[in-house]
Design an enzyme around this catalytic site. Structure first.
Site, mmCIF file in Angstrom:
data_model
loop_
_atom_site.group_PDB
_atom_site.id
_atom_site.type_symbol
_atom_site.label_atom_id
_atom_site.label_comp_id
_atom_site.label_asym_id
_atom_site.label_seq_id
_atom_site.Cartn_x
_atom_site.Cartn_y
_atom_site.Cartn_z
ATOM 1 N N HIS A 31 -3.572 0.685 -3.378
ATOM 2 C CA HIS A 31 -4.468 1.070 -2.276
ATOM 3 C C HIS A 31 -5.098 -0.168 -1.640
ATOM 4 O O HIS A 31 -5.110 -1.251 -2.225
ATOM 5 C CB HIS A 31 -5.570 1.987 -2.833
ATOM 6 N N ARG A 61 -0.606 9.686 -3.500
ATOM 7 C CA ARG A 61 -0.007 8.929 -2.400
ATOM 8 C C ARG A 61 0.788 7.714 -2.862
ATOM 9 O O ARG A 61 1.750 7.321 -2.200
ATOM 10 C CB ARG A 61 -1.066 8.556 -1.352
ATOM 11 N N GLU A 70 -7.793 3.771 -6.181
ATOM 12 C CA GLU A 70 -8.587 3.157 -5.115
ATOM 13 C C GLU A 70 -10.058 3.026 -5.516
ATOM 14 O O GLU A 70 -10.561 3.787 -6.365
ATOM 15 C CB GLU A 70 -8.444 3.989 -3.829
ATOM 16 N N GLU A 128 -2.396 11.663 4.713
ATOM 17 C CA GLU A 128 -3.076 12.625 5.605
ATOM 18 C C GLU A 128 -4.533 12.190 5.810
ATOM 19 O O GLU A 128 -5.083 12.355 6.883
ATOM 20 C CB GLU A 128 -3.020 14.037 5.000
ATOM 21 N N TYR A 129 -5.141 11.641 4.763
ATOM 22 C CA TYR A 129 -6.525 11.151 4.887
ATOM 23 C C TYR A 129 -6.581 9.934 5.825
ATOM 24 O O TYR A 129 -7.536 9.771 6.571
ATOM 25 C CB TYR A 129 -7.086 10.770 3.505
ATOM 26 N N ARG A 177 0.870 -1.181 0.000
ATOM 27 C CA ARG A 177 0.000 0.000 0.000
ATOM 28 C C ARG A 177 0.905 1.228 0.000
ATOM 29 O O ARG A 177 2.091 1.157 0.319
ATOM 30 C CB ARG A 177 -0.884 -0.007 1.245
ATOM 31 N N HIS A 178 0.342 2.374 -0.330
ATOM 32 C CA HIS A 178 1.093 3.632 -0.229
ATOM 33 C C HIS A 178 1.451 3.882 1.239
ATOM 34 O O HIS A 178 0.853 3.285 2.142
ATOM 35 C CB HIS A 178 0.239 4.781 -0.767
ATOM 36 N N TYR A 189 -16.646 -3.741 -4.780
ATOM 37 C CA TYR A 189 -15.479 -4.608 -5.006
ATOM 38 C C TYR A 189 -15.641 -5.375 -6.323
ATOM 39 O O TYR A 189 -14.684 -5.588 -7.050
ATOM 40 C CB TYR A 189 -15.292 -5.585 -3.834
#
Ligand code: ATP
Ligand code: F6P
Length: 464
Positions: free
Chosen positions: A379, A294, A314, A247-248, A242-243, A354
């Site tokens: 993501h 990201r 994502e 901040e999120y 994942r990245h 999904y």
């Protein structure tokens, strides 16, 4: 209070095969053809895994397993065509497998069956065609042809000496017996040729270096054939990360295109070292990221060629983009509950499920199958879907898997299984995992999740 109508949940209806393909009447029997140790069972297993990932129900009928019920540990002499007892038992095993397969189709249990056996003579293949025709099943023959003795010997040593046929036997003797078994098959083996021009077939010669295709008829068949054409068996790994923490993530918000946090930057700086630790010195690989900041920021110190894919962005949370789980629950309570009820199929208003993501990832999977060493920085939801493909995780479980931040995952395809190793960076990050019912901003990681232990998976197919 606004709420997303329930009709927005996508669910496969009777007229589609779940991947959105109109396929109510299509029944396909993929008939494997080839001498022993030509990768037929491995190919069958991969096709089933790929189809399941696309929500297409498929099942393998392995004649060897039927044969083992009466003859669990045969010697090579059993496979000599001048041995009438062996011939009778082998014929009975093939008939039992085809009978079960026809019953499976008649009961509406699936769309694609794989008949895994050598099917080495024209008369055997004609008999299968007649059985399929009588049941309204399309037969698609897949021949794997390979005369590279070194490769065949390597295959025998890799998978055949540990087959249930040789349980408790000396591996060298088992390998010798298996070579003799192949010799017996060679005496009667007939490759697919112009006499069988009416058959639908694909011939994969020398592990797909050369491919011959004949009479492919419909969309599902061509999809299977295209998949087969992309397969290779060169040793390689796929790395997933994942990245770095964003901040999120810190704010517990969904979606967006935020920068990575200072801890995320630390992870980005450490990632090249983690990759070196896992891949070794000098290994050539290509990095794939999404188009979001990201992942690009996380990959920026990696000294490799990089490619951005929109398909790796994502899962789109539509009207919920930028909200926290608590805000989603407050503003869209019915949807929050509906997503927990069926997370795989639930589609955000103006966004994706999904199931949608899997469909957009299909070209990525094709490209991954064709490629060698690839590192994907992406993501949470996307990584779950890709991981589920390689590790055969069922749909209902895949959206609930925990994939922690700041962890590199190495997947190495082996015969019949994928080996997994995890490399945690030991750089703290919030957990973005949310269990059913929870609306916590950050939750503690669950203690035990699929694959979290790393290590090689069981080998369910060995013994085909
Ligand atoms: P059997 O008839 O005994 O069941 P099989 O043809 O089903 O044999 P597998 O058990 O699938 O053979 O053999 C797996 C081995 O074949 C693996 O080592 C794999 O790397 C190798 N392999 C996979 N694809 C191919 C191919 N197209 N050609 C040759 N070898 C292959
Ligand atoms: O030899 C490999 C094998 O998978 C056996 O285990 C099995 O009995 C046989 O092939 C099935 O193929 P057929 O009987 O059609 O030659």
């Amino acid at each position: 209070m606004a709420s997303i109508p329930q009709g927005n949940l996508i669910r496969p209806n009777r007229k589609t095969n779940g991947a959105g393909v109109q396929a109510e009447d299509t029944k396909i029997c993929v008939v494997m053809v080839g001498l022993p140790a030509r990768g037929k069972s491995l190919i069958a297993q991969k096709v089933v895994r790929y189809l399941h990932w696309l929500s297409i129900t498929a099942q393998t009928f392995n004649v060897g397993q039927y044969r083992r019920q009466a003859t669990p540990n045969p010697t090579a002499a059993f496979f000599d065509t001048s041995n009438p007892d062996g011939e009778k038992l082998r014929r009975a095993a093939a008939e039992a497998a085809v009978d079960d397969m026809c019953k499976w189709f008649r009961e509406g249990k699936g769309l694609i069956a794989i008949l895994d056996a050598t099917n080495s003579t024209k008369s055997r293949r004609r008999w299968i065609k007649e059985r399929c025709d009588a049941e309204g099943i399309e037969a698609l023959y897949v021949e794997s042809k390979c005369d590279d003795e070194d490769l065949i010997m390597a295959n025998i040593l890799e998978v055949k000496t540990t087959s249930p046929d040789y349980v408790g036997q000396d591996p060298e003797e088992a390998a010798q017996d298996f070579r003799n078994r192949i010799r017996n098959y060679e005496k009667i083996y007939e490759t697919i040729d112009e006499d069988e021009a009416d058959l639908t077939y694909v011939k994969l010669i020398d592990v797909g270096k050369h491919v011959i295709i004949n009479q492919i008829k419909d969309y599902l068949q061509s999809r299977v054939v295209y998949y087969l054409m992309n397969l290779h068996i060169k040793p390689r790994s796929i790395w997933l990360s994942r990245h770095g923490e964003s901040e999120y993530n810190l704010a517990g918000k969904l979606g967006g295109d935020a920068d990575i946090s200072s801890r995320g930057q630390e992870y980005a700086r450490l990632l090249p070292t983690l990759v070196k630790q896992s891949a070794g010195e000098g290994r050539k690989l290509t990095v794939w990221t999404s188009t979001l900041k990201r992942t690009i920021q996380t990959a920026r110190f990696l000294p490799f060629e990089k490619l951005e894919w929109k398909a790796l962005d994502e899962l789109d949370s539509g009207v919920c983009d930028g909200l926290t789980y608590a805000q989603v629950e407050e503003r869209y309570p019915e949807d929050f509950a509906a997503r927990d009820e069926d997370k795989y199929n639930y589609r955000y208003l103006g966004g994706e499920s999904y199931r949608d993501v899997v469909i957009r990832l299909e070209p990525i999977i094709m490209e991954l199958e064709r490629s060698e060493n690839i590192l994907i920085v992406t993501h949470q939801a996307i990584l779950r879907c890709i991981y589920a493909y390689f590790m055969n995780v069922p749909q209902e479980r895949s959206p609930w898997m925990e994939v922690p931040l700041h962890t590199l995952i190495q997947l190495t395809p082996k015969a019949y299984s994928t080996q997994e190793t995890r490399y945690p960076a030991n750089i703290p990050a919030v957990s973005t995992f949310r269990e059913k019912g929870s609306k916590a901003k950050h939750q503690d990681s669950p203690a035990c999740t699929p694959g979290a232990d790393g290590g090689e998976r069981a080998n369910p197919m060995n013994g085909a």
